[in-house]
Design an enzyme around this catalytic site. Structure first.
Site, short mmCIF file in Angstrom:
data_model
loop_
_atom_site.label_atom_id
_atom_site.label_comp_id
_atom_site.label_asym_id
_atom_site.label_seq_id
_atom_site.Cartn_x
_atom_site.Cartn_y
_atom_site.Cartn_z
N HIS A 93 0.96 -1.09 -0.04
CA HIS A 93 -0.10 0.03 -0.14
C HIS A 93 0.80 1.35 -0.14
O HIS A 93 0.71 2.11 0.61
CB HIS A 93 -1.06 -0.06 1.24
N TYR A 124 3.92 -4.86 9.82
CA TYR A 124 4.01 -3.41 9.83
C TYR A 124 5.19 -2.83 10.26
O TYR A 124 5.97 -1.63 9.71
CB TYR A 124 2.63 -2.93 10.51
#
Length: 357
Positions: free
Chosen positions: A69, A335
């Site tokens: 993303h 992440y």
């Protein structure tokens, strides 16, 4: 997971502020997935391995950008809680009132310069600022199920679905073989393909995918999932042409006025799967509208907004806990690893530059 501090002090793992603080937990003990190196015991899947795989399939790394993303814009606004959520959870966010938020719209993939594809998975990350320094972070996408039930499945599928360098597209035979060996992924893909994506970000619904647990003031706990549903008719603008058509449309929509989504909490019943994001819950489950997400600002990503923020799904306020879904810990670890890498790199000038008009 257990809190590092007594429950009377809300500033624990769920309320750490800033992307650096979240990343610092990279190898601090969320199961075997969090081993940053393969130095202890036999080879095992690690956050580093997963992020390496994401970089490989993106054609390399793009300094300062997220490893998935990568293309996105920053947004801001508030959450207007209607008070209906207090029956389900003691979390402060469900008390009637307005809570500031920042967020990020994005498209899947590790290349921040790719043209906007109408069918690419769309992401929306939100960071809600709550009383007493608590936060609630959400990372949602515009499909109701995830393609993988485990981190290992994600790792394997990412390679199987990677574009062939010769054609620029996934190899159909490789995909077919993978889906034959992974029926849960095949079933989830069938669900996703039943509905066409909305034409714009503003018209898209966004889903939390994983199950969580809500605990009310009396100590009763229920399993939940949540989604954001567009509130009202979509704006009349919509995407134009160009490589950033979806993002340009979002900018135009927000300049025309605030965008709104209803936050809907789905209450699970005994037997509903909480450890498998590839499976939907029955459509007749109770849905509670707990408030409205209102976005009224958009800007290029920078250090002043969301550039250095992890939308870690394990950053939760008191009253919301993770379920037994293994993907939650895997996402948090990946992440953190992605942040660790981009934190030491030169900051990008902006994968998507919001035009000042």
């Amino acid at each position: 997971m257990t809190d590092a501090q007594p429950s009377s002090i809300p500033l624990n793992r769920r309320t750490l502020l800033g992307g650096a603080a979240v990343a610092a937990l990279g190898a601090a003990g969320i199961g075997g997935f969090l081993f940053a190196e393969n130095r202890i015991g036999p080879w095992r899947l690690t956050a580093r391995s997963v992020v390496d795989r994401l970089q490989e399939t993106a054609g390399g790394s793009f300094p300062g950008c997220r490893r998935n993303h990568a293309k996105g814009v920053a947004v801001a606004g508030y959450f207007e809680s209607n008070g209906s959520g207090v029956e389900l959870s003691k979390a402060s966010v469900f008390r009637a009132g307005r809570y500031r938020l920042t967020g990020r719209f994005s498209l899947a993939g590790g290349n921040p310069h790719i043209p906007d594809a109408p069918t690419a998975p769309r992401g929306l990350g939100l960071r809600l600022f709550l009383p007493r320094g608590e936060e609630w972070r959400m990372a949602m996408i515009n499909v109701p199920v995830f393609l993988d039930a485990t981190a290992q499945d994600f790792y394997d599928r990412t390679l199987a679905f990677a574009p062939d360098p010769a054609t620029g597209k996934p190899d159909p035979a490789t995909m077919k073989q993978y889906l034959e060996r992974h029926p849960r992924t095949a079933a989830a893909l069938g669900i996703i393909e039943q509905g066409a994506p909305a034409p714009t970000f503003a018209a898209s619904a966004f889903f939390g995918l994983n199950a969580f647990r809500f605990t009310d003031g009396d100590g009763s706990t229920v399993s939940v999932r949540w989604r954001l549903e567009p509130d009202g008719p979509p704006p009349a603008t919509g995407p134009s042409g160009g490589d950033s058509a979806l993002f340009d449309g979002l900018v135009a929509d927000l300049k025309a006025g605030p965008l709104r989504w209803q936050l809907v909490v789905i209450v699970g019943e005994p037997g509903d799967p909480t450890d498998d994001a590839t499976r939907m819950w029955p459509n007749d489950r109770r849905a509670v509208h707990v408030g409205t997400v209102v976005l009224d600002r958009v800007d290029t990503e920078s250090a002043d907004n969301v550039q250095d923020v992890n939308f870690d799904p394990l950053v939760l306020p008191n009253g919301i806990e993770p379920s037994d879904d293994p993907l939650l810990q895997a996402r948090s670890a990946a992440y953190s690893e992605s942040f660790r890498r981009r934190a030491g790199e030169a900051k990008p000038t902006g994968a998507v530059v919001v035009r000042k008009v």
